[in-house]
Motif scaffolding. Structure first.
Motif, PDB file in Angstrom:
ATOM      1  N   GLU A  90       0.833  -1.209   0.000  1.00 40.94           N
ATOM      2  CA  GLU A  90       0.000   0.000   0.000  1.00 40.94           C
ATOM      3  C   GLU A  90       0.868   1.261   0.000  1.00 40.94           C
ATOM      4  OE1 GLU A  90      -2.669  -0.303   3.321  1.00 40.94           O
ATOM      5  OE2 GLU A  90      -3.590  -2.140   2.536  1.00 40.94           O
ATOM      6  N   LEU A  91       1.958   1.237   0.752  1.00 42.12           N
ATOM      7  CA  LEU A  91       2.872   2.376   0.784  1.00 42.12           C
ATOM      8  C   LEU A  91       3.557   2.563  -0.573  1.00 42.12           C
ATOM      9  CD1 LEU A  91       3.962   4.584   2.648  1.00 42.12           C
ATOM     10  CD2 LEU A  91       5.743   2.990   3.358  1.00 42.12           C
ATOM     11  N   VAL A  92       3.929   1.469  -1.206  1.00 36.67           N
ATOM     12  CA  VAL A  92       4.520   1.544  -2.543  1.00 36.67           C
ATOM     13  C   VAL A  92       3.513   2.129  -3.522  1.00 36.67           C
ATOM     14  CG1 VAL A  92       5.378   0.157  -4.484  1.00 36.67           C
ATOM     15  CG2 VAL A  92       6.180  -0.312  -2.174  1.00 36.67           C
ATOM     16  N   ALA A  93       2.261   1.701  -3.439  1.00 37.80           N
ATOM     17  CA  ALA A  93       1.217   2.232  -4.323  1.00 37.80           C
ATOM     18  C   ALA A  93       1.051   3.733  -4.119  1.00 37.80           C
ATOM     19  CB  ALA A  93      -0.099   1.501  -4.078  1.00 37.80           C
ATOM     20  N   GLU A  94       1.112   4.172  -2.869  1.00 32.64           N
ATOM     21  CA  GLU A  94       1.021   5.610  -2.583  1.00 32.64           C
ATOM     22  C   GLU A  94       2.197   6.357  -3.211  1.00 32.64           C
ATOM     23  OE1 GLU A  94       1.519   8.579   1.259  1.00 32.64           O
ATOM     24  OE2 GLU A  94       0.678   6.579   1.595  1.00 32.64           O
ATOM     25  N   PHE A  95       3.400   5.805  -3.091  1.00 33.95           N
ATOM     26  CA  PHE A  95       4.596   6.408  -3.680  1.00 33.95           C
ATOM     27  C   PHE A  95       4.458   6.484  -5.204  1.00 33.95           C
ATOM     28  CE2 PHE A  95       8.972   6.278  -5.280  1.00 33.95           C
ATOM     29  CZ  PHE A  95       9.569   7.263  -4.534  1.00 33.95           C
ATOM     30  N   ASP A  96       3.925   5.423  -5.810  1.00 37.36           N
ATOM     31  CA  ASP A  96       3.747   5.384  -7.257  1.00 37.36           C
ATOM     32  C   ASP A  96       2.781   6.439  -7.768  1.00 37.36           C
ATOM     33  OD1 ASP A  96       5.516   3.331  -7.709  1.00 37.36           O
ATOM     34  OD2 ASP A  96       3.987   1.772  -7.794  1.00 37.36           O
ATOM     35  N   ARG A  97       1.817   6.832  -6.938  1.00 36.11           N
ATOM     36  CA  ARG A  97       0.790   7.783  -7.357  1.00 36.11           C
ATOM     37  C   ARG A  97       1.211   9.242  -7.175  1.00 36.11           C
ATOM     38  NH1 ARG A  97      -2.644   4.012  -4.346  1.00 36.11           N
ATOM     39  NH2 ARG A  97      -3.574   2.637  -5.864  1.00 36.11           N
ATOM     40  N   LEU A  98       2.375   9.472  -6.582  1.00 35.24           N
ATOM     41  CA  LEU A  98       2.804  10.857  -6.377  1.00 35.24           C
ATOM     42  C   LEU A  98       2.987  11.557  -7.717  1.00 35.24           C
ATOM     43  CD1 LEU A  98       5.500  10.356  -3.591  1.00 35.24           C
ATOM     44  CD2 LEU A  98       3.219  11.347  -3.321  1.00 35.24           C
ATOM     45  N   PRO A  99       2.579  12.829  -7.820  1.00 42.87           N
ATOM     46  CA  PRO A  99       2.795  13.568  -9.065  1.00 42.87           C
ATOM     47  C   PRO A  99       4.285  13.683  -9.366  1.00 42.87           C
ATOM     48  CG  PRO A  99       1.344  14.768  -7.575  1.00 42.87           C
ATOM     49  CD  PRO A  99       1.897  13.610  -6.811  1.00 42.87           C
ATOM     50  N   ARG A 100       4.639  13.560 -10.623  1.00 40.97           N
ATOM     51  CA  ARG A 100       6.042  13.672 -11.052  1.00 40.97           C
ATOM     52  C   ARG A 100       6.377  15.141 -11.263  1.00 40.97           C
ATOM     53  NH1 ARG A 100       4.910   8.751  -9.508  1.00 40.97           N
ATOM     54  NH2 ARG A 100       6.260   7.160 -10.379  1.00 40.97           N
ATOM     55  N   THR A 101       6.673  15.847 -10.153  1.00 43.19           N
ATOM     56  CA  THR A 101       6.904  17.286 -10.230  1.00 43.19           C
ATOM     57  C   THR A 101       8.309  17.708  -9.810  1.00 43.19           C
ATOM     58  OG1 THR A 101       6.043  17.533  -7.991  1.00 43.19           O
ATOM     59  CG2 THR A 101       4.474  17.838  -9.802  1.00 43.19           C
ATOM     60  N   GLY A 102       9.062  16.845  -9.177  1.00 40.80           N
ATOM     61  CA  GLY A 102      10.389  17.210  -8.675  1.00 40.80           C
ATOM     62  C   GLY A 102      11.450  17.161  -9.761  1.00 40.80           C
ATOM     63  N   ASP A 103      12.647  17.591  -9.407  1.00 38.47           N
ATOM     64  CA  ASP A 103      13.768  17.581 -10.336  1.00 38.47           C
ATOM     65  C   ASP A 103      14.625  16.336 -10.201  1.00 38.47           C
ATOM     66  OD1 ASP A 103      13.068  20.115 -11.290  1.00 38.47           O
ATOM     67  OD2 ASP A 103      14.204  21.119  -9.704  1.00 38.47           O
ATOM     68  N   THR A 104      14.452  15.592  -9.111  1.00 40.30           N
ATOM     69  CA  THR A 104      15.280  14.417  -8.840  1.00 40.30           C
ATOM     70  C   THR A 104      14.403  13.171  -8.784  1.00 40.30           C
ATOM     71  OG1 THR A 104      16.769  15.793  -7.524  1.00 40.30           O
ATOM     72  CG2 THR A 104      16.937  13.414  -7.213  1.00 40.30           C
ATOM     73  N   VAL A 105      14.879  12.088  -9.378  1.00 39.66           N
ATOM     74  CA  VAL A 105      14.176  10.802  -9.291  1.00 39.66           C
ATOM     75  C   VAL A 105      14.709  10.077  -8.067  1.00 39.66           C
ATOM     76  CG1 VAL A 105      13.756   8.581 -10.402  1.00 39.66           C
ATOM     77  CG2 VAL A 105      13.895  10.654 -11.799  1.00 39.66           C
ATOM     78  N   TYR A 106      13.840   9.759  -7.131  1.00 36.89           N
ATOM     79  CA  TYR A 106      14.210   9.045  -5.916  1.00 36.89           C
ATOM     80  C   TYR A 106      13.848   7.575  -6.035  1.00 36.89           C
ATOM     81  CZ  TYR A 106      15.176  13.338  -3.395  1.00 36.89           C
ATOM     82  OH  TYR A 106      15.735  14.519  -2.984  1.00 36.89           O
ATOM     83  N   GLY A 107      14.693   6.716  -5.525  1.00 33.58           N
ATOM     84  CA  GLY A 107      14.394   5.292  -5.445  1.00 33.58           C
ATOM     85  C   GLY A 107      13.714   4.996  -4.122  1.00 33.58           C
ATOM     86  N   PHE A 108      12.925   3.950  -4.099  1.00 34.39           N
ATOM     87  CA  PHE A 108      12.185   3.559  -2.900  1.00 34.39           C
ATOM     88  C   PHE A 108      12.169   2.041  -2.861  1.00 34.39           C
ATOM     89  CE2 PHE A 108       7.911   2.824  -0.897  1.00 34.39           C
ATOM     90  CZ  PHE A 108       8.215   3.366   0.340  1.00 34.39           C
ATOM     91  N   ALA A 109      12.876   1.441  -1.928  1.00 30.70           N
ATOM     92  CA  ALA A 109      12.991  -0.019  -1.861  1.00 30.70           C
ATOM     93  C   ALA A 109      12.418  -0.518  -0.542  1.00 30.70           C
ATOM     94  CB  ALA A 109      14.457  -0.440  -1.987  1.00 30.70           C
ATOM     95  N   LEU A 110      11.559  -1.515  -0.623  1.00 32.78           N
ATOM     96  CA  LEU A 110      10.966  -2.145   0.557  1.00 32.78           C
ATOM     97  C   LEU A 110      10.996  -3.657   0.362  1.00 32.78           C
ATOM     98  CD1 LEU A 110       7.667  -0.180   1.278  1.00 32.78           C
ATOM     99  CD2 LEU A 110       9.611  -0.387   2.773  1.00 32.78           C
ATOM    100  N   GLY A 111      11.092  -4.367   1.432  1.00 34.52           N
ATOM    101  CA  GLY A 111      11.029  -5.812   1.318  1.00 34.52           C
ATOM    102  C   GLY A 111      10.952  -6.468   2.677  1.00 34.52           C
ATOM    103  N   VAL A 112      10.501  -7.687   2.661  1.00 32.81           N
ATOM    104  CA  VAL A 112      10.507  -8.512   3.859  1.00 32.81           C
ATOM    105  C   VAL A 112      10.917  -9.902   3.392  1.00 32.81           C
ATOM    106  CG1 VAL A 112       8.020  -9.021   3.726  1.00 32.81           C
ATOM    107  CG2 VAL A 112       9.183  -9.196   5.908  1.00 32.81           C
ATOM    108  N   TYR A 113      11.843 -10.520   4.109  1.00 33.92           N
ATOM    109  CA  TYR A 113      12.425 -11.774   3.644  1.00 33.92           C
ATOM    110  C   TYR A 113      12.910 -12.585   4.835  1.00 33.92           C
ATOM    111  CZ  TYR A 113      16.415  -8.711   4.372  1.00 33.92           C
ATOM    112  OH  TYR A 113      17.306  -7.818   4.928  1.00 33.92           O
ATOM    113  N   PRO A 114      12.889 -13.905   4.716  1.00 34.35           N
ATOM    114  CA  PRO A 114      13.420 -14.732   5.810  1.00 34.35           C
ATOM    115  C   PRO A 114      14.943 -14.680   5.805  1.00 34.35           C
ATOM    116  CG  PRO A 114      12.650 -16.115   4.014  1.00 34.35           C
ATOM    117  CD  PRO A 114      12.315 -14.703   3.640  1.00 34.35           C
ATOM    118  N   THR A 115      15.556 -14.770   6.987  1.00 36.10           N
ATOM    119  CA  THR A 115      17.014 -14.740   7.106  1.00 36.10           C
ATOM    120  C   THR A 115      17.480 -15.946   7.913  1.00 36.10           C
ATOM    121  OG1 THR A 115      17.141 -13.567   9.222  1.00 36.10           O
ATOM    122  CG2 THR A 115      16.905 -12.209   7.229  1.00 36.10           C
TER     123      THR A 115
END
Length: 195
Positions: A160-185
């Motif tokens: 849901e947070l990724v979807a919110e990030f994806d919907r942000l208007p593309r208005t800035g001058d810099t492209v930011y990366g956004f990485a999330l994950g959950v994994y067994p260790t």
């Protein structure tokens, strides 16, 4: 099933309708994402629909090379023609993504057919090197002993947070990366029943 997103009074990027999420169920779909130029193209199409010519300028590659990559994405069901425009007796095609987010849902028995380097964290690590050197990398890593059900529920919240990030208007001058994950260790744990 395709689920379309609509925001009242405000249209999120891109400038065409697309599904929120699509499961990649074929190894060929995952392989289509295995090339950095194709990932870049999908990222650009997240802003708005574009022609092969526009994409070629943006990725600084020959138009024929970009046309090939767009064809691969289209055949894999990751991109599609979203509109056309008549220009000097030729129909110019505008391509868009088929979904805001793609996730891998390939049968585990087919894993041998997947590209070896398909790991979002590997991409994030490579992309974030410059930001780390500039002191502009924000990140956390945490470990918790939780059930598989809790991990799944947490993953849904992250999606849901990724979807919110994806919907942000593309208005800035810099492209930011956004990485999330959950994994067994294989992190060590304390034995049960401590005093």
């Amino acid at each position: 099933m395709l689920v379309y997103y609509a925001m009242a009074g405000k249209s999120p990027p891109p400038d065409y309708e697309l599904a929120d999420r699509i499961a990649l169920t074929e190894p060929s779909q995952v392989k289509a994402l295995g090339h950095p130029v194709r990932n870049t193209i999908l990222g650009l199409l997240h802003e708005r629909a574009a022609t092969v010519s526009e994409l070629a300028v943006a990725v600084e590659r020959p138009k024929s090379t970009v046309a090939h990559h767009v064809k691969v994405l289209t055949e894999a069901g990751l991109a599609q023609v979203v509109r056309t425009r008549r220009v000097r007796a030729i129909d110019e095609r505008f391509y868009g993504r088929t979904a805001r987010m793609f996730y891998v849902a390939v049968d585990p028995s087919a894993q041998g057919d997947l590209p070896g380097g398909f790991n979002d964290f590997e991409v994030a690590a490579r992309e974030s090197t410059g930001a780390y050197g500039d002191g502009k990398l924000w990140g956390f890593i945490r470990h918790a002993r939780i059930s598989e059900e809790q991990a799944s529920a947490f993953w849904e919240r992250m999606a849901e947070l990724v979807a919110e990030f994806d919907r942000l208007p593309r208005t800035g001058d810099t492209v930011y990366g956004f990485a999330l994950g959950v994994y067994p260790t294989d992190q060590k744990t304390l034995p049960s029943g401590g005093e």
